[in-house]
Design an enzyme around this catalytic site. Structure first.
Site, PDB file in Angstrom:
ATOM      1  N   GLY A  45       0.706  -1.121   0.040  1.00 43.07           N
ATOM      2  CA  GLY A  45       0.117   0.051  -0.083  1.00 43.07           C
ATOM      3  C   GLY A  45       0.826   1.217   0.143  1.00 43.07           C
ATOM      4  O   GLY A  45       1.991   1.270  -0.062  1.00 43.07           O
ATOM      5  N   CYS A  46       0.246   2.461   0.360  1.00 40.70           N
ATOM      6  CA  CYS A  46       0.899   3.734   0.540  1.00 40.70           C
ATOM      7  C   CYS A  46       2.357   3.456   1.217  1.00 40.70           C
ATOM      8  O   CYS A  46       2.259   3.055   2.447  1.00 40.70           O
ATOM      9  CB  CYS A  46       0.096   4.592   0.875  1.00 40.70           C
ATOM     10  SG  CYS A  46       0.927   6.336   1.102  1.00 40.70           S
ATOM     11  N   PHE A  47       3.462   3.976   0.652  1.00 38.51           N
ATOM     12  CA  PHE A  47       4.761   3.892   1.373  1.00 38.51           C
ATOM     13  C   PHE A  47       4.750   4.768   2.747  1.00 38.51           C
ATOM     14  O   PHE A  47       5.574   4.579   3.583  1.00 38.51           O
ATOM     15  CB  PHE A  47       5.713   3.906   0.532  1.00 38.51           C
ATOM     16  CG  PHE A  47       6.085   5.120  -0.405  1.00 38.51           C
ATOM     17  CD1 PHE A  47       5.224   6.137  -0.057  1.00 38.51           C
ATOM     18  CD2 PHE A  47       6.556   5.110  -1.587  1.00 38.51           C
ATOM     19  CE1 PHE A  47       5.212   7.438  -1.036  1.00 38.51           C
ATOM     20  CE2 PHE A  47       6.499   5.888  -2.473  1.00 38.51           C
ATOM     21  CZ  PHE A  47       5.837   7.511  -2.189  1.00 38.51           C
ATOM     22  N   TRP A  48       3.752   5.830   2.930  1.00 40.71           N
ATOM     23  CA  TRP A  48       3.944   6.381   3.969  1.00 40.71           C
ATOM     24  C   TRP A  48       3.794   5.605   5.218  1.00 40.71           C
ATOM     25  O   TRP A  48       4.058   5.964   6.161  1.00 40.71           O
ATOM     26  CB  TRP A  48       2.549   7.672   3.931  1.00 40.71           C
ATOM     27  CG  TRP A  48       3.054   8.716   2.966  1.00 40.71           C
ATOM     28  CD1 TRP A  48       4.076   8.864   2.083  1.00 40.71           C
ATOM     29  CD2 TRP A  48       1.875   9.815   2.368  1.00 40.71           C
ATOM     30  NE1 TRP A  48       3.961   9.993   1.195  1.00 40.71           N
ATOM     31  CE2 TRP A  48       2.520  10.506   1.279  1.00 40.71           C
ATOM     32  CE3 TRP A  48       0.793  10.032   2.737  1.00 40.71           C
ATOM     33  CZ2 TRP A  48       2.042  11.535   0.759  1.00 40.71           C
ATOM     34  CZ3 TRP A  48       0.023  10.847   1.869  1.00 40.71           C
ATOM     35  CH2 TRP A  48       0.793  11.879   0.943  1.00 40.71           C
ATOM     36  N   CYS A  49       2.689   4.863   4.994  1.00 40.17           N
ATOM     37  CA  CYS A  49       2.340   3.981   6.030  1.00 40.17           C
ATOM     38  C   CYS A  49       3.298   2.743   6.501  1.00 40.17           C
ATOM     39  O   CYS A  49       3.018   1.871   7.441  1.00 40.17           O
ATOM     40  CB  CYS A  49       0.724   3.378   6.221  1.00 40.17           C
ATOM     41  SG  CYS A  49      -0.231   4.879   6.391  1.00 40.17           S
TER      42      CYS A  49
END
Length: 281
Positions: free
Chosen positions: A107-111
């Site tokens: 998923g989003c690499f931010w998380c």
């Protein structure tokens, strides 16, 4: 409005670089070029910079500027990013005998950074793109879904402190292995879950743990997380590095939604296994 410690020459150099940057969007380039031309015509520096800030502000507040323009906006508004370019510069294996790389997409690499970065034995975590068809892709290109890349993190870890098995166990806990069209609130092929293995031992562990997840019968849907050989990992723009430190409020809101979904999914899994055991007696 303050411009941090930037001189007029430094601001102009950043504007020139952004105009030449191929990842700058056309409407951003138009605003930057207009400012550059006004300053070249001896326009008042503070007035022109204030005007540029005001024109960029609505998009900045909606997080709709390209990463490099976002960094520039933060500089001219006195909100310099907490994390500097050094994040990329320090990300490399310094001791091959005791350090290894793991590349994980979920998923989003931010998380995907915080859970691993705060784990003992982690040397460095870098956000980036991998698995696609073009070299050195930008965020906009990957977000379009047309390049085949996924958002991922590359983790350098100390094998004397943490085993690859532990990282993979954590990976299964923080991702949804049943969704190959995105993860949680993030939709699109660029968010699909993939374990990129760098050697045969990583492949063995990844496949073994995936089978264990299948055998656990915790999920009613098929387990679709891919296991693929590692490919070139392209670092993401500086704006995306260690996002949870730069934008703590926004990150916490995203993380909360993700955790709520995982808590619900894991609870359903426990109930599913419990009912299955009851029926077997």
């Amino acid at each position: 409005m303050e411009t941090m410690q930037l001189t007029q020459e430094e601001v102009l150099q950043r504007i020139y670089n952004l105009i030449l940057n191929p990842n700058t969007r056309e409407w951003e380039r138009y605003l930057l070029t207009t400012t550059k031309n006004a300053l070249a015509d001896q326009g008042n520096f503070k007035e022109q910079l204030a005007k540029l800030e005001a024109e960029l502000r609505p998009l900045a507040l909606r997080n709709n500027l390209t990463p490099d323009v976002t960094d520039f906006y933060q500089e001219i508004t006195g909100n310099d990013p907490v994390v500097e370019e050094a994040v990329k510069e320090k990300h490399f294996v310094t001791d091959p005998a005791y350090q290894e790389r793991a590349i994980l997409a979920g998923g989003c690499f931010w998380c995907m950074v915080e859970p691993f970065e705060n784990h003992p034995g982690i040397v460095s975590v870098l956000s980036g793109y991998t698995g696609g068809t073009i070299e050195n892709p930008s965020y906009d290109q990957v977000s379009s879904g047309a390049t085949g890349h996924v958002e991922a993190v590359e983790i350098i870890f100390d094998t004397r402190v943490v085993r690859y098995q532990e990282l993979i166990d954590l990976y299964w806990q923080i991702t949804d292995p049943t969704d190959d069209t995105g993860q949680f609130q993030d939709r699109g092929a660029q968010y699909r879950p993939i374990i990129f293995v760098t050697n045969d031992e990583q492949k063995r562990i990844a496949e073994k743990t995936k089978q264990a997840v299948i055998d656990s019968d915790r999920y009613s849907k098929p387990i679709v997380t891919e296991i693929r050989a590692a490919e070139t990992f392209w670092p993401a723009e500086n704006y995306h590095q260690e996002f949870y430190k730069k934008q703590p409020k926004r990150y916490k809101a995203i993380k909360r939604e993700r955790q709520q979904f995982l808590t619900y999914q894991h609870l359903k899994g426990k109930l599913r296994v419990g009912l299955r055991r009851k029926k077997s007696f």
